[in-house]
Scaffold this active site. Structure first.
Site, short mmCIF file in Angstrom:
data_model
loop_
_atom_site.label_atom_id
_atom_site.label_comp_id
_atom_site.label_asym_id
_atom_site.label_seq_id
_atom_site.Cartn_x
_atom_site.Cartn_y
_atom_site.Cartn_z
CB CYS A 9 73.80 75.07 -6.84
SG CYS A 9 73.45 73.38 -7.37
NE ARG A 15 70.49 76.85 -7.58
CZ ARG A 15 70.58 77.45 -6.40
NH1 ARG A 15 70.44 78.76 -6.31
NH2 ARG A 15 70.79 76.75 -5.31
CG ASP A 127 67.14 75.33 -6.22
OD1 ASP A 127 67.05 74.66 -7.27
OD2 ASP A 127 67.55 74.85 -5.14
#
Length: 158
Positions: A9, A15, A127
């Site tokens: 990420c 994440r 996100d």
């Protein structure tokens, strides 16, 4: 031969460490830890060495999933030689990962995590650093990791 999975990420605090922890838990429960290893990385350098974000830690603790040993790091060109599967959280991550390839790869597959989700195929994992919705992200990652593991098991015959 070990199968190596890298989750990617932007900052490697929300994440991708969540995906690493969830996937590690699923691999352990399937008794495949001796065959599959995983890690996570970010395309950015801002959080190198830091533990997962408080929101990620909180949801993982709530689900009784360990995040022990997970610390942010930045993806590098060697990751294409060292990982069988590189799984990104969104299109921007995929683009950054592809810039590092430069023709050298032992990676069999590079794609997005939501390619393994029946409702969000090809989409981006939002996100939670920006949205604050760690529960929604956890649900997306959890089901995607279940399907990713099943796909790897079929592909690798394990």
């Amino acid at each position: 031969m070990k199968i190596n999975v890298l989750f990617v990420c932007l900052g490697n605090i929300c994440r991708s460490p969540m995906a690493e922890a969830v996937f590690r838990d699923k691999v352990s429960n399937a008794e495949l830890s001796d065959q599959i290893q995983m890690d996570s990385a970010g395309t950015g350098h801002w959080h190198i060495g830091k533990p997962p974000h408080e929101g990620t830690r909180s949801i993982l603790m709530k689900k009784n999933i360990s995040y022990d040993g997970i610390r942010a790091r930045q993806i590098n060109a060697d990751d294409y030689k060292n990982f069988t599967y590189i799984i990104s959280m969104d299109d921007a991550n995929v683009s950054e990962v592809e810039k590092l390839q430069k023709g050298k790869t032992d990676t069999l597959y590079a794609g997005k995590l939501l390619d393994f989700h029946p409702d969000f195929d090809g989409g981006d994992v939002p996100d939670p650093y920006l949205t604050g919705n760690f529960e929604e992200v956890y649900d997306m990652i959890d089901l995607s990791c279940t399907n990713l593991l099943a796909w790897i098991r079929r592909r690798e015959s394990i």
